[in-house]
Design a protein around this motif. Structure first.
Motif, PDB file in Angstrom:
ATOM      1  N   THR A 586       0.823  -1.202   0.000  1.00  0.00           N
ATOM      2  CA  THR A 586       0.000   0.000   0.000  1.00  0.00           C
ATOM      3  C   THR A 586       0.856   1.251   0.000  1.00  0.00           C
ATOM      4  N   ARG A 587       1.934   1.234   0.758  1.00  0.00           N
ATOM      5  CA  ARG A 587       2.823   2.400   0.810  1.00  0.00           C
ATOM      6  C   ARG A 587       3.507   2.615  -0.540  1.00  0.00           C
ATOM      7  N   THR A 588       3.902   1.530  -1.191  1.00  0.00           N
ATOM      8  CA  THR A 588       4.494   1.671  -2.515  1.00  0.00           C
ATOM      9  C   THR A 588       3.480   2.268  -3.494  1.00  0.00           C
ATOM     10  N   ALA A 589       2.240   1.809  -3.427  1.00  0.00           N
ATOM     11  CA  ALA A 589       1.192   2.359  -4.294  1.00  0.00           C
ATOM     12  C   ALA A 589       0.967   3.837  -4.005  1.00  0.00           C
ATOM     13  N   GLU A 590       1.062   4.229  -2.725  1.00  0.00           N
ATOM     14  CA  GLU A 590       0.905   5.636  -2.370  1.00  0.00           C
ATOM     15  C   GLU A 590       2.003   6.482  -3.000  1.00  0.00           C
ATOM     16  N   ILE A 591       3.228   5.979  -2.964  1.00  0.00           N
ATOM     17  CA  ILE A 591       4.336   6.734  -3.558  1.00  0.00           C
ATOM     18  C   ILE A 591       4.087   6.954  -5.047  1.00  0.00           C
ATOM     19  N   GLY A 610      -3.303  10.112   2.836  1.00  0.00           N
ATOM     20  CA  GLY A 610      -2.846   8.721   2.832  1.00  0.00           C
ATOM     21  C   GLY A 610      -3.157   8.003   4.129  1.00  0.00           C
ATOM     22  N   PRO A 611      -3.005   6.692   4.149  1.00  0.00           N
ATOM     23  CA  PRO A 611      -3.329   5.886   5.335  1.00  0.00           C
ATOM     24  C   PRO A 611      -2.274   5.942   6.428  1.00  0.00           C
ATOM     25  N   ALA A 612      -1.093   6.493   6.140  1.00  0.00           N
ATOM     26  CA  ALA A 612      -0.020   6.529   7.125  1.00  0.00           C
ATOM     27  C   ALA A 612       0.561   7.942   7.188  1.00  0.00           C
ATOM     28  N   ARG A 613       1.301   8.207   8.254  1.00  0.00           N
ATOM     29  CA  ARG A 613       1.933   9.516   8.413  1.00  0.00           C
ATOM     30  C   ARG A 613       2.820   9.795   7.191  1.00  0.00           C
ATOM     31  N   PRO A 614       2.598  10.912   6.493  1.00  0.00           N
ATOM     32  CA  PRO A 614       3.361  11.184   5.277  1.00  0.00           C
ATOM     33  C   PRO A 614       4.765  11.685   5.603  1.00  0.00           C
ATOM     34  N   PRO A 615       5.672  11.569   4.669  1.00  0.00           N
ATOM     35  CA  PRO A 615       7.017  12.114   4.905  1.00  0.00           C
ATOM     36  C   PRO A 615       7.010  13.640   4.823  1.00  0.00           C
TER      37      PRO A 615
END
Length: 679
Positions: A586-591, A610-615
């Motif tokens: 999922t994180r790869t898809a977000e990138i 996004g579903p997680a804390r962004p950079p």
């Protein structure tokens, strides 16, 4: 046949003596003293090696390793002979010799680098990152992802990180001495555990065989798994005796042994203490390497089933023993796993790729007994002895069960491919090899015992011979000759195992990775190398954010940046080590979704949704046409190739006041202002 030094009975190795239970306080103290001595030995060895001039590219290191191996072989052989005459001296010498056995050759192999095996590349990258995380803070956190408890067992990394912080040493620099100290401590712990089930000389032999097996199977590359993996063979013997002890008492209720066992302080006390010790070892495995826990539990379950099927144990007693073991293991287990289980109970999406790896060594069944090496000869002798004595010796039965479980693990791992996973069977090879090598100690003991029974000694000499003053010299002592032969062969195996270390670990290279300041271990720096800019990258990021690294989430094209510095990563470097709660795909898809944003506003909105804390920091590689790229990987198990197209961002996406940009060597650093820090 009763093994030498025993007083009759089951035909197994002798136990540690009739007063073993009275020595439990000393055994507990030894579990503390022996590791302390081992660590001191490591400190001394590293201090000496650091002062040696070992030119790179020469055979000086190999010559020193071989000579050191010979000295260690002499020390350990002499110590074995001293055990029966001067035990108070032999025991601490055993600690020192066993601690030096893995430390000396590896320290010499790594003499010209501050890094450990393979530097900060491959698997070592995440390990140093984990140490860095805990050197910065004692809070139990994932090595990569913010806001998540760790999934990969963290105890070894936490202890190492906090120790590095206490000593004021950078985590990456502490990795080498800490790993070597772990191997040394493992060697002496194996000796202590073997001492609980057999005599000291044989415990020393079994511990030496264990160390040689670990070195030959490159267990040193993962010292925290070997910490408990090396203890599985003696743990199996303890488990078997736990199962069978009650059966012996039930079968002979009126024997002297049974009457002694009926006393609450001599029966329940030792039984409970042994069960607690087994549980504590399992608990240690639970917080250092989960697979070792699962395999050790598998071996103990097989031994319990063996006791039930052969009617040597009652179901009630097995259940009671299992209960004590589990209760002893539970506190340590929950220390690591409870935070993760609580977080996982939230029901969010997860993705676990931890076992999606099929190494070549895990694809073929190991046959160490057929290898033309000194360790191969040990394993061959051990295999023969285990098969020969399987029914008459508890030690042979426990070692045989351990080896059989190892091969069963390979079979189950192959079967697991049908479910799209593996059991990482290659991790079990060191344990299997150690079990077979330890069997060689039983073979040697039986050989000496057979010679002693066939040669009655002076009492069988004719009267005329006894009267001759030179009778002793004229008739060689075959018993002493047999013992000497065993000692010489063992010393030869030690020498062979030590001097083969450089060849065994040649794949690890010379560990000349760049250091955090962007220089090589020899102080040189090549600006054409991307890693030469690590120091400036950190200075730039810290200057632009104005925050401590632990407050920042970074998406980076250079994973060594987050290995050396305690930034949190938006994406882990490998799906196999990524926390399942982080959902790697999922994180790869977000990138990729961010890279496809049509304009700066859409990019900022995508980051925030996004579903997680962004950079808040992005470190890109700059291409020749000015595009910004960050590499990505995919889990394509069983295909070992995890490469994937990089995520490519147009520079126009960052033409917004929310972003600050600095170019550092081949990299572009983008920092977003106003993002809350990681709590």
């Amino acid at each position: 046949m009763v093994a030498p030094g025993s007083r009759g009975g089951t035909g197994s190795w002798p136990r540690s003596g009739g007063r073993a239970h009275a020595r439990w306080p000393w055994r507990v103290a030894e579990l503390i003293l022996a590791p302390v001595v081992a660590v001191l030995v490591v400190v001394a060895v590293l201090a000496v090696v650091d002062r040696l001039d070992i030119p790179t590219g020469t055979n000086v290191g190999l010559a020193l390793t071989a000579s050191a191996g010979a000295l260690l072989a002499l020390l350990l052989a002499g110590t074995a002979l001293l055990h029966r005459r001067i035990p108070w001296l032999a025991v601490p010498l055993s600690w020192a010799g066993l601690a030096a056995l893995p430390t000396v050759p590896l320290a010499l192999f790594l003499a010209n680098t501050p890094h450990y095996l393979f530097g900060v590349s491959g698997d070592q990258q995440f390990r140093v990152q984990f140490l860095t995380r805990f050197a910065d803070s004692g809070t139990l956190a994932d090595f990569a992802y913010a806001d998540l408890p760790p999934y990969y067992p963290a105890a070894w990394f936490w202890v190492g990180g906090r120790t590095a912080a206490l000593l004021g040493v950078d985590a990456w620099a502490f990795h080498k001495p800490y790993a070597l100290a772990t191997l040394a401590v493992t060697a002496v712990l194996a000796y202590v555990l073997w001492s609980l089930v057999t005599s000291r000389p044989r415990a020393l032999g079994a511990a030496v065989a264990t160390v040689l097996a670990g070195l030959a199977t490159t267990a040193a590359y993962t010292p925290y798994s070997w910490l408990t993996g090396a203890l599985v063979p003696p743990l199996a013997v303890l488990g078997l005796r736990l199962v069978r002890a009650q059966a012996r008492r039930s079968a002979h209720p009126h024997s002297a042994q049974a009457r002694r066992s009926a006393h609450p302080h001599s029966a329940q006390g030792p039984w409970v203490r042994t069960a607690v010790l087994v549980g504590l070892v399992l608990g240690l495995a639970a917080i250092t390497h989960t697979q070792i826990l699962m395999f050790a539990g598998f071996v103990l379950a097989v031994l319990a089933a063996d006791g039930l099927l052969t009617r040597r144990a009652s179901p009630l007693r097995v259940a009671g023993t299992a209960g004590v073991v589990l209760l002893a293991a539970l506190p340590l287990t929950l220390l690591h796993w409870l935070p993760y289980l609580i977080a996982a109970a939230g029901g969010g999406p997860t993705y676990s790729a931890g076992q999606h790896f099929l190494a070549e060594s895990g694809s073929r069944w190991p046959l160490p007994m057929l290898e033309p090496t000194a360790l191969g000869a040990l394993c061959l002798a051990g295999t023969v002895w285990i098969v020969w004595r399987f029914r008459s010796s508890e030690v042979a039965r426990a070692l045989g069960a351990t080896a059989a479980c190892g091969y069963a693990w390979y079979l189950l791992s192959t079967a697991a491919l049908a479910a799209g996973t593996t059991l990482l069977a290659f991790r079990i090879e060191p344990i299997l090899t150690a079990a077979l090598a330890c069997g060689a100690v039983g073979a040697a003991a039986d050989l000496v015992h057979a010679v002693r029974e066939r040669v009655p000694g002076d009492r069988a000499r004719p009267a005329g011979d006894a009267a001759r003053p030179d009778a002793g010299a004229a008739r060689p002592d075959r018993r002493a000759a047999a013992t000497g032969l065993v000692v010489v062969l063992a010393a030869t195996a030690v020498l062979a195992g030590v001097q083969d270390v450089p060849e065994q670990y040649s794949w690890a290279g010379s560990a000349q990775d760049y250091r955090p300041d962007g220089t090589r271990p020899d102080g040189s720096r090549d600006p054409a190398d991307a890693d030469a800019w690590l120091g400036e990258l950190r200075i730039t990021i810290d200057g632009l954010t104005g925050r401590a690294p632990r407050d920042v989430v970074v998406l980076t094209a250079n994973q060594k940046l987050v290995t050396y510095t305690p930034y949190f990563s938006y994406q882990a470097s490998s799906a196999q080590y990524a926390n399942p709660l982080g959902n790697f795909p999922t994180r790869t898809a977000e990138i990729r979704r961010w890279a496809a944003a049509p304009d700066p506003a859409a990019l900022l909105a995508a980051l925030d949704s996004g579903p997680a804390r962004p950079p808040s920091v992005l470190v890109f590689s700059r291409t020749g046409d000015g595009a910004l790229q960050v590499p990505t990987t995919e889990d394509r198990f069983p295909d070992p190739d995890s490469s994937a197209p990089p995520a490519t961002f147009a520079p126009q996406l960052f033409e917004d006041p929310a972003w600050q940009r600095r170019d550092v060597g081949p990299y572009a650093v983008l920092v977003r202002a106003g993002v809350p820090p990681v709590p």
